[in-house]
Motif scaffolding. Sequence first.
Motif, PDB file in Angstrom:
ATOM      1  N   GLN A  58       0.810  -1.217   0.000  1.00 22.89           N
ATOM      2  CA  GLN A  58       0.000   0.000   0.000  1.00 22.89           C
ATOM      3  C   GLN A  58       0.849   1.275   0.000  1.00 22.89           C
ATOM      4  N   PHE A  59       2.175   1.120  -0.031  1.00 24.39           N
ATOM      5  CA  PHE A  59       3.076   2.267  -0.004  1.00 24.39           C
ATOM      6  C   PHE A  59       3.728   2.434  -1.377  1.00 24.39           C
ATOM      7  N   PRO A  60       3.566   3.593  -2.018  1.00 26.68           N
ATOM      8  CA  PRO A  60       4.136   3.778  -3.363  1.00 26.68           C
ATOM      9  C   PRO A  60       5.657   3.811  -3.381  1.00 26.68           C
ATOM     10  N   LEU A  61       6.289   4.252  -2.287  1.00 25.90           N
ATOM     11  CA  LEU A  61       7.740   4.284  -2.187  1.00 25.90           C
ATOM     12  C   LEU A  61       8.169   3.418  -1.008  1.00 25.90           C
ATOM     13  N   VAL A  62       9.044   2.448  -1.274  1.00 25.13           N
ATOM     14  CA  VAL A  62       9.546   1.555  -0.232  1.00 25.13           C
ATOM     15  C   VAL A  62      11.056   1.744  -0.128  1.00 25.13           C
ATOM     16  N   PHE A  63      11.517   2.152   1.053  1.00 24.03           N
ATOM     17  CA  PHE A  63      12.941   2.367   1.296  1.00 24.03           C
ATOM     18  C   PHE A  63      13.474   1.226   2.157  1.00 24.03           C
ATOM     19  N   LEU A  64      14.572   0.637   1.721  1.00 12.44           N
ATOM     20  CA  LEU A  64      15.194  -0.479   2.431  1.00 12.44           C
ATOM     21  C   LEU A  64      16.536  -0.026   2.990  1.00 12.44           C
ATOM     22  N   SER A  65      16.757  -0.281   4.267  1.00 12.65           N
ATOM     23  CA  SER A  65      18.031   0.028   4.908  1.00 12.65           C
ATOM     24  C   SER A  65      18.711  -1.282   5.260  1.00 12.65           C
ATOM     25  N   ILE A  66      19.888  -1.525   4.664  1.00 17.73           N
ATOM     26  CA  ILE A  66      20.547  -2.825   4.878  1.00 17.73           C
ATOM     27  C   ILE A  66      22.008  -2.615   5.257  1.00 17.73           C
ATOM     28  N   SER A  67      22.392  -3.206   6.373  1.00 21.01           N
ATOM     29  CA  SER A  67      23.745  -3.039   6.905  1.00 21.01           C
ATOM     30  C   SER A  67      24.574  -4.316   6.842  1.00 21.01           C
ATOM     31  N   PHE A  68      23.921  -5.473   6.748  1.00 23.94           N
ATOM     32  CA  PHE A  68      24.635  -6.739   6.857  1.00 23.94           C
ATOM     33  C   PHE A  68      24.255  -7.681   5.711  1.00 23.94           C
ATOM     34  N   GLU A  69      25.255  -8.353   5.150  1.00 23.53           N
ATOM     35  CA  GLU A  69      25.015  -9.274   4.037  1.00 23.53           C
ATOM     36  C   GLU A  69      24.079 -10.417   4.429  1.00 23.53           C
ATOM     37  N   VAL A 107      24.910   0.662   4.734  1.00 26.06           N
ATOM     38  CA  VAL A 107      26.345   0.427   4.681  1.00 26.06           C
ATOM     39  C   VAL A 107      26.715  -0.709   3.732  1.00 26.06           C
ATOM     40  N   ALA A 108      25.923  -1.775   3.696  1.00 23.80           N
ATOM     41  CA  ALA A 108      26.256  -2.918   2.841  1.00 23.80           C
ATOM     42  C   ALA A 108      26.300  -2.514   1.371  1.00 23.80           C
ATOM     43  N   THR A 109      25.489  -1.548   0.975  1.00 20.21           N
ATOM     44  CA  THR A 109      25.466  -1.133  -0.431  1.00 20.21           C
ATOM     45  C   THR A 109      26.665  -0.261  -0.789  1.00 20.21           C
ATOM     46  N   PHE A 110      27.309   0.373   0.211  1.00 22.77           N
ATOM     47  CA  PHE A 110      28.497   1.180  -0.073  1.00 22.77           C
ATOM     48  C   PHE A 110      29.592   0.305  -0.673  1.00 22.77           C
ATOM     49  N   ILE A 111      29.741  -0.912  -0.119  1.00 23.61           N
ATOM     50  CA  ILE A 111      30.848  -1.786  -0.484  1.00 23.61           C
ATOM     51  C   ILE A 111      30.596  -2.425  -1.848  1.00 23.61           C
ATOM     52  N   ASN A 112      29.404  -2.982  -2.033  1.00 22.31           N
ATOM     53  CA  ASN A 112      29.087  -3.631  -3.305  1.00 22.31           C
ATOM     54  C   ASN A 112      27.572  -3.823  -3.418  1.00 22.31           C
ATOM     55  N   PRO A 113      26.902  -3.012  -4.233  1.00 23.14           N
ATOM     56  CA  PRO A 113      25.448  -3.164  -4.383  1.00 23.14           C
ATOM     57  C   PRO A 113      25.043  -4.297  -5.320  1.00 23.14           C
ATOM     58  N   GLU A 114      25.978  -4.872  -6.094  1.00 21.97           N
ATOM     59  CA  GLU A 114      25.620  -5.805  -7.163  1.00 21.97           C
ATOM     60  C   GLU A 114      24.866  -7.057  -6.710  1.00 21.97           C
ATOM     61  N   PRO A 115      25.174  -7.663  -5.538  1.00 20.90           N
ATOM     62  CA  PRO A 115      24.401  -8.848  -5.153  1.00 20.90           C
ATOM     63  C   PRO A 115      22.896  -8.577  -5.042  1.00 20.90           C
ATOM     64  N   LEU A 116      22.528  -7.332  -4.724  1.00 19.12           N
ATOM     65  CA  LEU A 116      21.111  -6.990  -4.587  1.00 19.12           C
ATOM     66  C   LEU A 116      20.537  -6.315  -5.832  1.00 19.12           C
TER      67      LEU A 116
END
Length: 231
Positions: A58-69, A107-116
């Motif tokens: 029901q939310f048009p914008l979804v923000f994900l915060s991810i710190s750990f693989e 933080v996890a995306t700073f190092i390498n976003p490609e897995p996600l």
Amino acid sequence: MPVALVYPNTYSVGMSSLGFQLVYSLLNRQEELVCERFFLPEKGEKFLSLESGRSLDQFPLVFLSISFEHDYINLVQLLSIAGIPPFAQERGAEVTGENPLVICGGVATFINPEPLAPFIDLFFIGEAEAGFVQVVSSLAENYSNANRNQLIEKVARDFDGCYAPLLYTPVYDDAGNQTGMEYDSSLPFPIKRVSLARCEKANHSQLLTPETEFSNLFLAELGRGCSRGCR
């Protein structure tokens, strides 16, 4: 506009993160937005927002915060539970359809976003204080006037730190190593990670709850990251 902030782990883990609390505060300071939190459900709980009990779709914008693989699997699982196609390319081109726009940072995306990358419409690569609010404001302002692809491309061109995986195609050699990236020459590359040149105010606890680490303390961030730069 209702927006969702998702931490792909339990409440006690997510609310122990000053970074997560900072983003929650930044989003709710915007008069045009109301931000609600989602966490990995426990003990048979339903996957609903803490604030209103609404479902994620029901939310048009979804923000994900991810710190750990380790939370990558949880992230994909939560999209599936919410009935949102996990793969970005399966969500269609229309933003106003059934599927929200999925934006990821942390933080996890700073190092390498490609897995996600297959699961995310847009990454914000960098520290939230260094431009995240401007990106969100642009998304909210142009949301009803553009389809999904147009909106993503506009933000990727206009703001540093914005990586839209569907606009880039990785190139690999026979051994499976990435050797380059195919993309339109008008798009930025490499993607610039944004960071604060100067911190005017220390990040600190925004909400106090007994279900977190250091629950009896008010926390202030005097340093960010590890000086050893471990990977």
